[in-house]
Design an enzyme around this catalytic site. Structure first.
Site, short mmCIF file in Angstrom:
data_model
loop_
_atom_site.label_atom_id
_atom_site.label_comp_id
_atom_site.label_asym_id
_atom_site.label_seq_id
_atom_site.Cartn_x
_atom_site.Cartn_y
_atom_site.Cartn_z
N HIS A 145 36.79 4.56 -19.79
CA HIS A 145 36.12 5.68 -19.12
C HIS A 145 34.64 5.75 -19.45
CE1 HIS A 145 36.46 9.04 -16.53
NE2 HIS A 145 37.74 9.30 -16.79
N ASP B 284 33.56 6.34 -13.92
CA ASP B 284 34.38 7.54 -13.73
C ASP B 284 35.57 7.23 -12.84
OD1 ASP B 284 32.67 9.08 -15.33
OD2 ASP B 284 31.32 9.41 -13.63
#
Length: 496
Positions: free
Chosen positions: A467, A471
């Site tokens: 992450h 995104d």
């Protein structure tokens, strides 16, 4: 005047810190050429031959077959210079690599001559004239400790030039392992012919002395069935019922670690050393879990058209195209659209490094454990070339002959866990990569197709991603594109 140089076990890369001597390729007194393989070792990654960077006469060897040595421990000493020696020093000491010059004709020198070379009082000279950027093989100077053929011998001491190499003593199983009776007179010297490293590991883990087995393969080659037969006919365990079994021990002799096979604990459990491939995998996965904040998204896709396209390709003649190759082609096309996922995070610089080339790893389960071979420049290969490379690397993984270069440098991993009969998974990312695409099994399921309920070939796709590099929108876009290509393979025509 000859110099005696020490060649040490070089840096194996990928965090590997030790290797086991499987087979010596030279004897004390042999003449070796620069970059000639001198020993075969097995690491947590593969079995490879180690080339010596010096040319000359072998004056001593360190460690017997089956001994585990750490990186930096002495392997052998070579007398260079003089009338019998080859030109010294290539610097190519990384495991599995070298100039591959033709091996020199081996010959045995007289024991007296070799003994003189060992006792001539010359110190081991540093190999600073032959640096290697990737290996720590430069011997340390030891002016006060000349090579001595009369020094007392141990598992880690050199074999003197004036005496033949001692044979490895027959091993017996520790507590909790069966004793294997002698199937044939024990061989006293020379390597044991074994069909693969997997068989050697099976014997080692169960305390079977390969020198006491008669192989059923060609020319006495020991097969897996031979080791299994010895285990089936083994005697009862050494310890009595209710008696606590001995714990596994590690004895250190010099720089060599000799470990007794794992035995049953007092609580009735079995201790299995976390070493080799399993140990390397454990370390890497633990690091990934500690450092990478991963997330997973998934989607079901109708793979009916992809399966039909593959059937049409294979019906047209030529080499067969594998499903894994088609999925790899889809991955490389998706990474071209979403390059954020072909990257890694430089934690020290606090930067995301995007990579131009796609080196595609794929998870392969072997008897030695999980390995991830890497297809170099997968983005530049078509489906046929990908199929051939997958087949080659899979066979090498099965036989344990993958090189360190074939197991490192991946930028993205494809994990086909559908071969285990499961639909989905949330895998751990192969550190330091940024993502992994998982593919479940393809099975017939009810599916709404063109407004009607039909039975279609459905697959679950999952993407686990770092992450920090992107995104959910980027990850979702990547996975959706992969699903679209699976459902409509014609979408790939845009990138061919």
């Amino acid at each position: 005047m000859a110099q005696v140089l020490e060649f040490k076990l070089p840096d194996l890369g990928e965090g590997l810190t030790e290797a086991e001597i499987v087979r010596w390729l030279v004897q004390v007194g042999d003449v070796v050429a620069v970059d000639q393989p001198v020993v075969e070792v097995e690491t947590a990654k593969a079995m490879v031959e180690v080339p010596c960077p010096y040319g000359g006469v072998v004056t001593a060897r360190f460690g017997e077959e089956g001994t585990e040595l750490p990186v930096g421990a002495p392997l052998l000493t070579v007398a260079v210079g003089g009338s019998t020696a080859e030109p010294e020093g290539s610097g190519n000491v990384l495991v599995g690599y070298g100039t591959q010059a033709p091996a020199a004709r081996r010959r045995r020198v007289r024991a007296a001559a070799a003994g003189t070379a060992a006792h001539n009082g010359h110190a081991r000279q540093p190999a600073s004239a032959h640096p290697s950027a990737t290996a720590s093989a430069s011997p340390s100077a030891s002016a006060s400790a000349p090579a001595s053929a009369s020094a007392p011998m141990s598992a880690a001491t050199a074999t003197p030039a004036s005496a033949p190499a001692p044979a490895r003593a027959p091993s017996s199983a520790s507590a909790g392992h069966a004793r294997v009776a002698a199937a044939a007179p024990a061989h006293t010297e020379g390597p044991v012919p074994v069909i693969s490293p997997l068989v050697r590991k099976l014997a080692r883990d169960n305390g079977v002395d390969l020198r006491r087995l008669t192989g059923s393969g060609p020319d006495g080659l020991i097969l897996r069935c031979d080791v299994e037969a010895a285990l089936r006919t083994a005697a009862a365990p050494d310890h009595a019922v209710g008696e606590p079994a001995a714990s596994p021990t590690t004895t250190t002799v010099g720089q060599t670690r000799v470990r007794t096979p794992a035995a049953s604990s007092a609580q009735g459990g079995v201790r299995i050393p976390l070493k080799g491939v399993r140990g390397a995998v454990a370390d890497k996965l633990s690091r990934s879990r500690r450092e990478i904040p991963d997330a997973t998204c998934w989607v079901d896709a109708d793979a009916t058209e992809l399966m039909r396209a593959r059937a049409a390709m294979n019906a047209a003649g030529g080499p067969k195209i594998s499903l894994l190759a088609l999925l790899a082609r889809v991955c490389t096309a998706a990474l071209a659209r979403f390059p954020e996922l072909n990257s890694y995070v430089d934690t020290e610089a606090r930067e995301v490094v995007r990579l131009e080339h796609v080196h595609l790893g794929f998870a392969a389960q072997t008897e030695r454990g999980l390995v991830v071979p890497v297809v170099r420049d997968a983005h530049a290969r078509d489906a046929e070339a990908l199929t051939a490379e997958f087949a080659r690397l899979t066979e090498a993984a099965r036989t344990g002959t993958l090189t360190p270069g074939e197991l490192t440098g991946g930028t993205f991993t494809l994990n086909n866990y559908g071969v285990f009969g499961v639909d989905g998974s949330t895998p751990i990312i192969n550190h330091p990569e940024a993502a992994m695409l998982g593919v479940g099994r393809i099975v017939p399921r009810p599916w709404v197709h063109e407004g009607e309920l039909a039975v279609r070939q459905v697959v679950q796709l999952s993407l686990t991603f770092d992450h920090r590099v992107c995104d959910g929108g980027t990850a979702g876009g990547f996975l959706r594109y992969v699903a679209d290509c699976v459902e409509q393979p014609a979408v790939l025509l845009r990138t061919l």
